[in-house]
Design a protein around this motif. Structure first.
Motif, PDB file in Angstrom:
ATOM      1  N   VAL A  17     -43.382   0.738 -17.270  1.00  0.00           N
ATOM      2  CA  VAL A  17     -43.013   1.611 -18.397  1.00  0.00           C
ATOM      3  C   VAL A  17     -42.479   0.694 -19.485  1.00  0.00           C
ATOM      4  N   LEU A  18     -43.175   0.649 -20.616  1.00  0.00           N
ATOM      5  CA  LEU A  18     -42.865  -0.334 -21.657  1.00  0.00           C
ATOM      6  C   LEU A  18     -42.511   0.370 -22.966  1.00  0.00           C
ATOM      7  N   PRO A  19     -41.789  -0.322 -23.859  1.00  0.00           N
ATOM      8  CA  PRO A  19     -41.607   0.244 -25.198  1.00  0.00           C
ATOM      9  C   PRO A  19     -42.953   0.271 -25.907  1.00  0.00           C
ATOM     10  N   PRO A  20     -43.245   1.209 -26.786  1.00  0.00           N
ATOM     11  CA  PRO A  20     -42.320   2.254 -27.249  1.00  0.00           C
ATOM     12  C   PRO A  20     -42.293   3.484 -26.347  1.00  0.00           C
ATOM     13  N   ASP A  21     -43.216   3.541 -25.333  1.00  0.00           N
ATOM     14  CA  ASP A  21     -43.305   4.723 -24.489  1.00  0.00           C
ATOM     15  C   ASP A  21     -41.999   4.968 -23.721  1.00  0.00           C
ATOM     16  N   SER A  22     -41.312   3.887 -23.382  1.00  0.00           N
ATOM     17  CA  SER A  22     -40.082   4.037 -22.594  1.00  0.00           C
ATOM     18  C   SER A  22     -39.043   4.870 -23.345  1.00  0.00           C
ATOM     19  N   ARG A  24     -39.535   7.647 -24.690  1.00  0.00           N
ATOM     20  CA  ARG A  24     -39.723   9.042 -24.251  1.00  0.00           C
ATOM     21  C   ARG A  24     -38.992   9.266 -22.921  1.00  0.00           C
ATOM     22  N   TRP A  25     -39.035   8.249 -22.083  1.00  0.00           N
ATOM     23  CA  TRP A  25     -38.315   8.355 -20.805  1.00  0.00           C
ATOM     24  C   TRP A  25     -36.824   8.552 -21.063  1.00  0.00           C
ATOM     25  N   LEU A  26     -36.304   7.730 -21.991  1.00  0.00           N
ATOM     26  CA  LEU A  26     -34.873   7.841 -22.302  1.00  0.00           C
ATOM     27  C   LEU A  26     -34.558   9.236 -22.822  1.00  0.00           C
ATOM     28  N   GLU A  27     -35.435   9.759 -23.655  1.00  0.00           N
ATOM     29  CA  GLU A  27     -35.178  11.079 -24.231  1.00  0.00           C
ATOM     30  C   GLU A  27     -35.158  12.143 -23.133  1.00  0.00           C
ATOM     31  N   ILE A  28     -36.128  12.041 -22.223  1.00  0.00           N
ATOM     32  CA  ILE A  28     -36.217  13.022 -21.135  1.00  0.00           C
ATOM     33  C   ILE A  28     -35.014  12.911 -20.190  1.00  0.00           C
ATOM     34  N   ILE A  29     -34.680  11.693 -19.833  1.00  0.00           N
ATOM     35  CA  ILE A  29     -33.539  11.501 -18.919  1.00  0.00           C
ATOM     36  C   ILE A  29     -32.244  11.950 -19.612  1.00  0.00           C
ATOM     37  N   GLY A  30     -32.134  11.627 -20.912  1.00  0.00           N
ATOM     38  CA  GLY A  30     -30.946  12.036 -21.678  1.00  0.00           C
ATOM     39  C   GLY A  30     -30.829  13.557 -21.740  1.00  0.00           C
ATOM     40  N   ALA A  31     -31.964  14.224 -21.965  1.00  0.00           N
ATOM     41  CA  ALA A  31     -31.945  15.693 -22.054  1.00  0.00           C
ATOM     42  C   ALA A  31     -31.524  16.282 -20.708  1.00  0.00           C
ATOM     43  N   PHE A  32     -32.002  15.656 -19.634  1.00  0.00           N
ATOM     44  CA  PHE A  32     -31.668  16.168 -18.293  1.00  0.00           C
ATOM     45  C   PHE A  32     -30.181  15.951 -17.996  1.00  0.00           C
ATOM     46  N   SER A  33     -29.680  14.757 -18.317  1.00  0.00           N
ATOM     47  CA  SER A  33     -28.277  14.467 -18.005  1.00  0.00           C
ATOM     48  C   SER A  33     -27.367  15.357 -18.846  1.00  0.00           C
ATOM     49  N   ASP A  34     -27.787  15.653 -20.069  1.00  0.00           N
ATOM     50  CA  ASP A  34     -27.020  16.541 -20.927  1.00  0.00           C
ATOM     51  C   ASP A  34     -26.960  17.958 -20.331  1.00  0.00           C
ATOM     52  N   ARG A  35     -28.115  18.407 -19.865  1.00  0.00           N
ATOM     53  CA  ARG A  35     -28.159  19.756 -19.273  1.00  0.00           C
ATOM     54  C   ARG A  35     -27.344  19.793 -17.969  1.00  0.00           C
ATOM     55  N   ALA A  36     -27.449  18.713 -17.182  1.00  0.00           N
ATOM     56  CA  ALA A  36     -26.680  18.643 -15.921  1.00  0.00           C
ATOM     57  C   ALA A  36     -25.184  18.763 -16.210  1.00  0.00           C
ATOM     58  N   ALA A  37     -24.730  18.084 -17.268  1.00  0.00           N
ATOM     59  CA  ALA A  37     -23.299  18.123 -17.612  1.00  0.00           C
ATOM     60  C   ALA A  37     -22.898  19.551 -17.986  1.00  0.00           C
ATOM     61  N   ARG A  38     -23.786  20.250 -18.724  1.00  0.00           N
ATOM     62  CA  ARG A  38     -23.468  21.623 -19.121  1.00  0.00           C
ATOM     63  C   ARG A  38     -23.380  22.558 -17.920  1.00  0.00           C
ATOM     64  N   PHE A  39     -24.075  22.212 -16.825  1.00  0.00           N
ATOM     65  CA  PHE A  39     -24.051  23.051 -15.617  1.00  0.00           C
ATOM     66  C   PHE A  39     -23.010  22.560 -14.602  1.00  0.00           C
ATOM     67  N   GLY A  40     -22.269  21.503 -14.953  1.00  0.00           N
ATOM     68  CA  GLY A  40     -21.216  21.020 -14.061  1.00  0.00           C
ATOM     69  C   GLY A  40     -21.696  20.132 -12.925  1.00  0.00           C
ATOM     70  N   TYR A  41     -22.810  19.430 -13.136  1.00  0.00           N
ATOM     71  CA  TYR A  41     -23.331  18.528 -12.106  1.00  0.00           C
ATOM     72  C   TYR A  41     -22.972  17.083 -12.451  1.00  0.00           C
ATOM     73  N   GLY A  42     -22.555  16.301 -11.459  1.00  0.00           N
ATOM     74  CA  GLY A  42     -22.208  14.892 -11.677  1.00  0.00           C
ATOM     75  C   GLY A  42     -23.322  13.999 -11.155  1.00  0.00           C
ATOM     76  N   LEU A  43     -23.421  12.807 -11.725  1.00  0.00           N
ATOM     77  CA  LEU A  43     -24.486  11.869 -11.317  1.00  0.00           C
ATOM     78  C   LEU A  43     -24.214  11.312  -9.910  1.00  0.00           C
ATOM     79  N   VAL A  44     -25.249  11.287  -9.067  1.00  0.00           N
ATOM     80  CA  VAL A  44     -25.129  10.624  -7.759  1.00  0.00           C
ATOM     81  C   VAL A  44     -26.193   9.530  -7.691  1.00  0.00           C
TER      82      VAL A  44
END
Ligand code: AMP
Length: 419
Positions: A17-22, A24-44
């Protein structure tokens, strides 16, 4: 002299997974971690490898365990395996550390399966997932499905369909499995060599995609007709909860999911824009007995996993989450010896700007080309005449307008325009 060394390639079924495509990965992972925080889930974060037996709990009759596991003996002769999916390791961690329940965690992790590589199916793939361990409340089932449905929605995906089913409790399933096995035996001719698999785990046949079995599968007895009162009430509660928050779903009686540990609610999101066999965007379900099977306390639980590569295919098909056009806000062009550029960049980055430069003594034209290749909004030009006057020339690359800004104010001037 030309080198005759072999060019190494990434192993079959894996991808770089290389830039600039990577981005998109950051955006997707960021969106997921943001949503997880809103639902009260912590990273494991659990190890990439575990004792083989941990992952073998996924199910003796599954392809993942029988055919696809990357297992090996380490130098201490321990049998280990690379993670094939996210739930088993997370439940192992729960059983080991015994955190307060419900334990609500999310992860972003690479998984390894020795599969036949094709589009949307790889030997290393990444999953975003979440697990809630320690409650049998159907409200958590609804929350989990809401978490994932909203994640897809927030990315901009619209062609996503939710299927739900109930696997029932152990008793309901035992009754059903008996009936189902008798049914497969009646159709042993159709199943042919795979009859042995049906004998080992009659449920596994239900989600087969083999075209020649589809009629027999469609007419098979349905688990929903064998649910105990308690399981049926639990499944009803999940359906009512989904309807109350406007999450559309279809009941799919043949949805049994690929692992043996599932109990009660199971669900899968399918990407309508994805092709045939690889249309499962993500899915999960309850696994109320897994903690005990891992030597942990009794802990009803539910979770899901969603593959990132497949999500990107769905994003491509629906033209959402595009590759960003811009890598930086500002590009510094230096017509002097390059050392001033270093100082200016230090200031810009310290003020939160994304800023870059060329290296070595590149001519000015090449530096401007690099600025536009980086998608910079502004080019900052450092030149002797301006330096003497205590200013820098700034060009807005969107419209070509050029202004002079006091050298001392440059970072703030740009920061206020790029935020
Ligand atoms: P599973 O762990 O098999 O329930 O799969 C969960 C999700 O992971 C699927 O819905 C896919 O999005 C993704 N996935 C599973 N296996 C693969 C694979 N071999 N390659 C790419 N994505 C996968």
């Amino acid at each position: 002299m030309a080198s005759d060394r072999e060019v190494f390639r990434a192993p079959k079924g894996t991808r770089d997974v290389l830039p600039p495509d990577s981005a998109r990965w950051l955006e997707i992972i960021g969106a997921f971690s943001d949503r997880a925080a809103r639902f009260g889930y912590g990273l494991v974060m659990t190890p990439i490898f575990e004792h083989y037996e941990v992952f073998a709990r996924v199910g003796a009759s599954t392809d993942v365990v029988k055919k696809e596991m990357y297992d090996f003996f380490d130098k201490g002769n321990r049998r280990l395996a690379l993670r094939p999916e996210g739930t088993a390791g997370t439940v192992r961690a729960f059983a080991e550390h015994r955190p307060m329940a419900p334990w609500k965690v999310w992860y972003c992790a690479a998984n390894f399966r020795y599969e036949r590589p094709q589009e949307g199916r790889y030997r290393q793939h990444w999953q975003l997932g979440a697990e809630a361990i320690g409650s049998d409340d159907p409200q958590i089932d609804i929350e989990m499905i809401d978490f994932l449905a909203g994640f897809y929605r927030e990315l901009g995906l619209t062609q996503v369909q939710l299927m739900v089913n109930s696997m029932g409790d152990a008793e309901s399933r035992a009754r059903y499995v008996d009936v189902l096995l008798s049914y497969w035996r009646e159709h042993a001719e159709t199943l042919g060599d795979e009859m042995a698999r049906a004998e080992q785990n009659p449920l596994r046949i239900l989600d087969s995609k083999r075209p020649d079995w589809q009629t027999v599968i469609a007419d098979a007895p349905k688990l929903s007709e064998y649910l105990s009162d308690e399981s049926a009430a639990q499944f009803d509660a999940v359906q009512c909860g989904l309807t109350a928050i406007d999450i559309p779903f279809t009941i799919e009686p043949r949805l049994v999911r690929g692992f043996d540990y599932y109990t009660a609610t199971v669900f899968e999101f399918q990407g309508a824009a994805l092709g045939g066999a690889q249309n499962a965007l993500g899915g999960g379900g309850r696994y109320d007995k897994l903690s005990e099977e891992m030597g942990g306390p009794p802990a009803a639980a539910i979770g899901f996993g969603s593959g990132i590569e497949r999500l990107l295919l769905a994003c491509d098909a629906e033209s959402v989450v595009p590759v960003p056009e811009s890598r930086v806000d500002v590009f510094v062009i230096d017509t002097m010896d390059g050392s001033d550029a270093g100082v200016v960049l230090h200031e810009l980055r310290g003020n939160g700007l994304r800023a870059d430069r060329s290296y070595g003594s590149k001519n000015v034209k090449k530096q401007w080309s690099a600025a536009s290749a980086a998608g910079a909004r502004f080019g900052v030009m450092l030149a002797p005449r301006e330096a003497e006057a205590g200013v820098v020339a700034v060009k807005d690359l969107r419209n070509g307008e050029q202004v002079e800004v006091a050298r001392i104010d440059i970072a703030q001037w740009l920061a206020s325009r790029c935020s």
